[in-house]
Scaffold this motif. Structure first.
Motif, mmCIF file in Angstrom:
data_model
loop_
_atom_site.group_PDB
_atom_site.id
_atom_site.type_symbol
_atom_site.label_atom_id
_atom_site.label_comp_id
_atom_site.label_asym_id
_atom_site.label_seq_id
_atom_site.Cartn_x
_atom_site.Cartn_y
_atom_site.Cartn_z
ATOM 1 N N LEU A 1 0.860 -1.179 0.000
ATOM 2 C CA LEU A 1 0.000 0.000 0.000
ATOM 3 C C LEU A 1 0.899 1.232 0.000
ATOM 4 N N ASN A 2 0.699 2.119 -0.955
ATOM 5 C CA ASN A 2 1.542 3.316 -1.047
ATOM 6 C C ASN A 2 1.208 4.298 0.073
ATOM 7 N N PHE A 3 2.261 4.934 0.607
ATOM 8 C CA PHE A 3 2.078 5.874 1.718
ATOM 9 C C PHE A 3 3.154 6.943 1.661
ATOM 10 N N ASP A 4 2.747 8.194 1.852
ATOM 11 C CA ASP A 4 3.663 9.326 1.919
ATOM 12 C C ASP A 4 3.719 9.803 3.365
ATOM 13 N N PRO A 5 4.858 9.644 4.054
ATOM 14 C CA PRO A 5 4.918 10.031 5.465
ATOM 15 C C PRO A 5 4.857 11.533 5.690
ATOM 16 N N VAL A 6 5.128 12.330 4.663
ATOM 17 C CA VAL A 6 5.081 13.786 4.821
ATOM 18 C C VAL A 6 3.635 14.275 4.838
ATOM 19 N N THR A 7 2.847 13.813 3.880
ATOM 20 C CA THR A 7 1.444 14.243 3.803
ATOM 21 C C THR A 7 0.505 13.311 4.563
ATOM 22 N N MET B 1 -5.265 7.892 13.761
ATOM 23 C CA MET B 1 -3.932 8.316 14.174
ATOM 24 C C MET B 1 -2.938 7.157 14.140
ATOM 25 N N LEU B 2 -1.740 7.448 13.650
ATOM 26 C CA LEU B 2 -0.571 6.599 13.831
ATOM 27 C C LEU B 2 0.417 7.390 14.674
ATOM 28 N N VAL B 3 1.076 6.739 15.622
ATOM 29 C CA VAL B 3 1.956 7.462 16.536
ATOM 30 C C VAL B 3 3.412 7.287 16.113
ATOM 31 N N ILE B 4 4.216 8.294 16.379
ATOM 32 C CA ILE B 4 5.636 8.286 16.060
ATOM 33 C C ILE B 4 6.421 8.523 17.341
ATOM 34 N N PRO B 5 7.251 7.585 17.785
ATOM 35 C CA PRO B 5 8.034 7.813 18.995
ATOM 36 C C PRO B 5 8.998 8.980 18.835
ATOM 37 N N LEU B 6 9.194 9.708 19.912
ATOM 38 C CA LEU B 6 10.122 10.831 19.914
ATOM 39 C C LEU B 6 11.449 10.418 20.519
ATOM 40 N N ARG B 7 12.530 11.005 20.031
ATOM 41 C CA ARG B 7 13.832 10.826 20.674
ATOM 42 C C ARG B 7 13.877 11.694 21.921
ATOM 43 N N THR B 8 14.329 11.123 23.012
ATOM 44 C CA THR B 8 14.313 11.852 24.286
ATOM 45 C C THR B 8 15.715 12.026 24.858
ATOM 46 N N ASP B 9 16.688 12.211 23.961
ATOM 47 C CA ASP B 9 18.064 12.425 24.432
ATOM 48 C C ASP B 9 18.354 13.912 24.639
ATOM 49 N N ARG C 1 12.495 3.761 6.758
ATOM 50 C CA ARG C 1 11.845 5.072 6.717
ATOM 51 C C ARG C 1 10.396 5.014 7.187
ATOM 52 N N LEU C 2 9.711 3.919 6.893
ATOM 53 C CA LEU C 2 8.291 3.801 7.247
ATOM 54 C C LEU C 2 8.068 2.811 8.395
ATOM 55 N N MET C 3 9.065 2.607 9.215
ATOM 56 C CA MET C 3 8.981 1.548 10.214
ATOM 57 C C MET C 3 7.782 1.700 11.144
ATOM 58 N N HIS C 4 7.623 2.847 11.768
ATOM 59 C CA HIS C 4 6.568 2.998 12.769
ATOM 60 C C HIS C 4 5.178 2.912 12.144
ATOM 61 N N GLN C 5 5.002 3.538 10.995
ATOM 62 C CA GLN C 5 3.701 3.458 10.328
ATOM 63 C C GLN C 5 3.409 2.023 9.876
ATOM 64 N N SER C 6 4.436 1.365 9.341
ATOM 65 C CA SER C 6 4.244 0.014 8.828
ATOM 66 C C SER C 6 3.867 -0.966 9.940
ATOM 67 N N LEU C 7 4.598 -0.935 11.030
ATOM 68 C CA LEU C 7 4.329 -1.895 12.106
ATOM 69 C C LEU C 7 2.931 -1.700 12.683
#
Length: 306
Positions: free
Chosen positions: A47-53, A295-303, A270-276
């Motif tokens: 399934l095609n997906f654009d993570p920007v839009t 909604m699909l969630v994207i983990p944030l870096r917390t360093d 590149r699409l790991m979080h959306q794909s899983l």
């Protein structure tokens, strides 16, 4: 890019294979067909997906449907080799579209170990279990045999890239997902949760124990400099003689060291979080929130801290 493989050395027990390449994700999709009955299976659709839009579209999957419709094939099932981390499956879209067009419920199938993978990523992304439990219609046991028209097929456990990974052997053709790639690419990464370089080695040698003429159909290709086009199909003999990671005589110890060193240099897909999140649901959309959004969630870096 797509092609039809009906070479003269095929036997009545072998499928006709259509391979369709999705350039954006480097993914191969397949339609495997019994030439006598025109019964077919679809393997690892994209399934095609654009993570920007954050928009989906169905160009790759619609190419599969065009092949099915143009040839009058009847799809018996959709086969997933594993929960992909680099592209979103079009299984649910295809199931819905085929059901609407043909009035049938085409089952979405995957290996039986999917339950543990769903639980792992369901908890990671805080997905309600009811959104993924029951998402797959059939879960194959190891070495389970099934029919595609007059053809005999078998689900083969090929762990390593992921612990749930399945291949599908149909006659002298085996669809191996992310186990082994074209010879100048080598083997699949083994650094995802539950992955194992040792198991990649063992699974590839399970494949290499098949007759030399057996055709291996890979789930991806990323043509390196010097090779002009993606390749989907090799043979067991070619793999044993030419695979850059697994050539005959390579020890497990050497392979594991090489695979781990390579994996340490690889970025996350590149699409790991959306794909899983989508793929543990068999490609179904998340349920709407109270605001009416999906909604699909994207983990944030917390360093960083402030």
């Amino acid at each position: 890019m797509q092609s039809l493989h009906t070479t003269s050395f095929r036997k009545p027990s072998d499928p006709v294979v259509h391979d369709i390449f999705d350039k954006a994700t480097g993914s191969w999709q397949y339609v495997a067909v019994d030439p006598i009955s025109s019964r077919a299976v679809i393997i690892d659709p994209v399934l095609n997906f654009d993570p920007v839009t954050a928009k989906f579209w169905t160009e790759s999957a619609d190419r599969i449907l065009a092949i099915v419709n143009e040839n009058g094939y009847k799809v018996d099932m959709i086969l997933e080799t594993h929960v992909h981390a680099d592209h979103i499956t079009a299984a649910s879209y295809l199931q819905h579209t085929l059901g609407r067009n043909e009035g049938i419920q085409v089952p979405i199938c995957i290996g039986s170990r999917i339950k543990a993978i769903q639980k792992l990523f369901g908890e990671k992304y805080n997905i309600p279990p009811e959104e993924y439990e029951g998402a797959f219609d059939k879960k194959w046991d190891d070495d389970e045999v099934f029919k595609i028209g007059m053809l005999t097929a078998q689900a083969i456990h090929l762990p390593g890239h992921t612990p749930d990974h399945m291949g599908y052997k149909i006659g002298d053709d085996v669809f191996v997902g992310d186990s082994v790639f074209y010879m100048d690419i080598g083997s699949a990464r083994a650094d995802f949760p539950g992955g194992s370089a040792q198991s990649v080695f063992d699974s590839c040698h399970k494949l290499f124990s098949l007759p030399d003429h057996t055709r291996i159909w890979s789930g991806h290709d990323y043509p390196p400099t010097g090779r002009d086009e993606p390749r989907s199909c090799t043979t067991v003999r070619q793999q044993k003689e030419e695979n850059k990671h697994l050539i005959i005589g390579t020890s497990k110890e050497s392979f594991v060291q090489q695979r781990r060193q390579r994996d340490e240099t690889l970025a996350a897909p590149r699409l790991m979080h959306q794909s899983l999140q989508m793929n543990i649901r068999a490609g179904r959309l998340p349920e709407e929130t109270k605001s009416g959004e999906r909604m699909l969630v994207i983990p944030l870096r917390t360093d960083m801290s402030w």
